[in-house]
Design an enzyme around this catalytic site. Structure first.
Site, PDB file in Angstrom:
ATOM      1  N   LEU A  62      18.639  40.775 -18.339  1.00 17.92           N
ATOM      2  CA  LEU A  62      18.850  39.590 -17.724  1.00 17.92           C
ATOM      3  C   LEU A  62      18.450  39.351 -16.303  1.00 17.92           C
ATOM      4  CD1 LEU A  62      22.750  39.214 -18.468  1.00 17.92           C
ATOM      5  CD2 LEU A  62      20.648  37.833 -19.561  1.00 17.92           C
ATOM      6  N   ASN A  93      17.347  48.160 -16.438  1.00 19.03           N
ATOM      7  CA  ASN A  93      16.025  48.487 -15.819  1.00 19.03           C
ATOM      8  C   ASN A  93      16.029  47.303 -14.591  1.00 19.03           C
ATOM      9  OD1 ASN A  93      15.920  46.477 -18.012  1.00 19.03           O
ATOM     10  ND2 ASN A  93      13.705  46.836 -18.179  1.00 19.03           N
ATOM     11  N   HIS A 230      15.200  49.164 -30.601  1.00 14.17           N
ATOM     12  CA  HIS A 230      13.845  48.444 -30.952  1.00 14.17           C
ATOM     13  C   HIS A 230      13.073  49.619 -31.864  1.00 14.17           C
ATOM     14  CE1 HIS A 230      12.439  50.595 -27.438  1.00 14.17           C
ATOM     15  NE2 HIS A 230      12.958  49.530 -26.670  1.00 14.17           N
ATOM     16  N   ASN A 276       6.745  46.366 -25.746  1.00 14.80           N
ATOM     17  CA  ASN A 276       7.026  48.023 -25.944  1.00 14.80           C
ATOM     18  C   ASN A 276       8.315  48.097 -26.755  1.00 14.80           C
ATOM     19  OD1 ASN A 276       4.695  49.208 -24.675  1.00 14.80           O
ATOM     20  ND2 ASN A 276       5.741  49.660 -23.086  1.00 14.80           N
ATOM     21  N   ASP A 303      15.915  42.451 -27.863  1.00 18.96           N
ATOM     22  CA  ASP A 303      15.139  42.898 -26.673  1.00 18.96           C
ATOM     23  C   ASP A 303      14.485  41.691 -25.946  1.00 18.96           C
ATOM     24  OD1 ASP A 303      14.054  44.771 -24.890  1.00 18.96           O
ATOM     25  OD2 ASP A 303      12.156  45.455 -26.190  1.00 18.96           O
TER      26      ASP A 303
END
Length: 427
Positions: A62, A93, A230, A276, A303
């Site tokens: 977000l 992150n 993921h 990624n 993701d």
């Protein structure tokens, strides 16, 4: 509210039937046949659609605090409810990284702008730098539901084991981003025929596999619950299944793009296809699809990683990694897996994410949170220009998708209907 005439799919209760669902005071009050509307109830006709416990995306970026040009709580949760999600888990992150109780509380203070539930995920290490562990009990007490350095791998095995031991008895699994940073280096795609043809720096699939193998050993050694984010390679999938068979407490997720696209998309889209972990080979895609169908992968997760147009339009070496996924997810998963039973579809998007994260939802049993996703098998064309997210980059742009959300209910309030955002919810 009374939701009538929909086909209710609730794997937790083994329900697949045309029923009515009554929501009152923020919880499911009643579920049954031919319920009569009360004078004070809003009635929503779900005829011809599926009615499911609210979908939960357990892997979302977000971007707040720190990068409101990419996304905000307001825009990201608008994208979530537009895509049929009643809750998201927000990755840490951010800038600064969510690594203290005070920063968890800062994130929670932004939630007045939220249209859905937002569950904070806190960092595994200080600043997500992989060197110093944090106070997991204090983070959980402040509201963190899980721990992750997502975007980075905790490369130091000693630090990761120390963290797992410290957090072993704390609610909240470790959600691990698995890429060996030394093998990956400055790669822009996966190693294979496509990378050799284009002459691009590439990362071998084993860069993911090695970290998954290491993590599975640490999970088994420490007894900490583990979740692989993921998952993208056939080798990593096999390692997860082996670890599970040996008694490790491990679950995994898969994204829509890793179920549909291969590394060859880089040739056509360049940096717009950069992500990624990177898009893999067709053999990996087929293995992941088969694992979803067999029940070996536990959850769908987008993701969702929004970036500005400028960041995604750079050359392949400088372009940002990641796609916006919240608003295409339901259609993309149905596109990737046309043979997936609808009960399994709901299990992957609601029942299992709620269980893995230990958050409200995942069922429409009386007393459960009044979070409901209503979706239908209706074709539509993915148009990023219509996204509520600030990030408009998706490899699904222009594709015809076979399924979509038609209404989203959070805490008993209708927040999205037919693509229109209706109201704000304070959860």
């Amino acid at each position: 509210m009374l939701v009538q005439h929909g086909r209710v799919i609730d794997p937790a209760q083994h329900i697949d039937a045309v029923l009515d669902v009554r929501l009152r005071r923020g919880v499911v009050a009643e579920i049954g046949e031919h319920l009569e509307a009360q004078p004070d109830e809003q009635v929503l006709d779900a005829r011809g659609a599926y009615v499911a416990p609210g979908f939960i995306d357990m892997h979302v970026h977000l971007r707040e605090p720190g990068n409101p040009e990419k996304e905000t709580i307001a825009s990201g949760t608008a994208a979530a409810v537009a895509g049929g999600f009643t809750a998201v888990a927000a990755m840490p992150n951010t800038n600064p990284a969510i690594d203290s109780p005070e920063l968890v509380e800062t994130l929670l203070s932004f939630l007045d702008e939220a249209l859905c539930r937002v569950h904070p995920v806190a960092a595994i290490t200080r600043g997500r730098k992989g060197r110093e562990i944090v106070d997991y009990a204090a983070l959980a007490a402040a509201g963190a539901v899980a721990f992750s350095d997502d975007g980075n791998t905790v490369m130091d095995a000693r630090v990761l084991r120390e963290a797992a031991l410290a957090a072993r008895d704390v609610h909240g699994c470790f959600i691990e981003h698995c890429e060996d940073e030394h093998l990956k280096n400055d790669a822009v795609m996966t190693e294979g025929a496509a990378s050799r043809r284009m002459g691009l720096t590439a990362s071998p699939a084993v860069a993911e596999d090695i970290i998954v193998a290491r993590d599975m050993l640490i999970a088994r050694d420490t007894g900490k619950r583990w979740h692989i984010a993921h998952l993208s390679t056939q080798g990593a999938l096999e390692l997860v299944l082996e670890a599970r068979a040996r008694g490790s407490l491990v679950t995994s997720e898969v994204t829509p793009h890793h179920l549909v696209f291969t590394d060859e998309l880089i040739e056509r889209l360049g940096s717009q296809a950069k992500v990624n972990p990177p898009l893999r080979t067709d053999a990996d895609v087929q293995a992941l699809r088969a694992a979803v169908l067999s029940g070996e992968i536990d959850a769908f997760a987008t993701d969702h990683a929004p970036h500005t147009a400028e960041e995604k339009s750079s050359d392949i070496s400088a372009g940002a990694v990641g796609f916006s996924g919240l608003e295409i997810a339901i259609g993309a998963y149905a596109y990737a897996l046309p043979g997936l039973p609808v009960w399994r579809f709901v299990q992957m998007l609601s029942t299992n994410p709620a269980h893995i994260l230990g958050v409200p939802g995942g069922s429409l049993a009386p007393g459960s949170a009044a979070d409901v996703t209503i979706f239908a098998d209706r074709e539509w064309t993915a148009d990023p220009a219509q996204f509520h997210s600030k990030g408009k980059s998706t490899p699904f742009a222009g594709m015809t998708l076979p399924r979509r959300a038609i209404a989203t209910i959070v805490a008993g309030k209708l927040v999205m209907q037919d693509g229109r955002i209706l109201t704000q919810v304070h959860t």
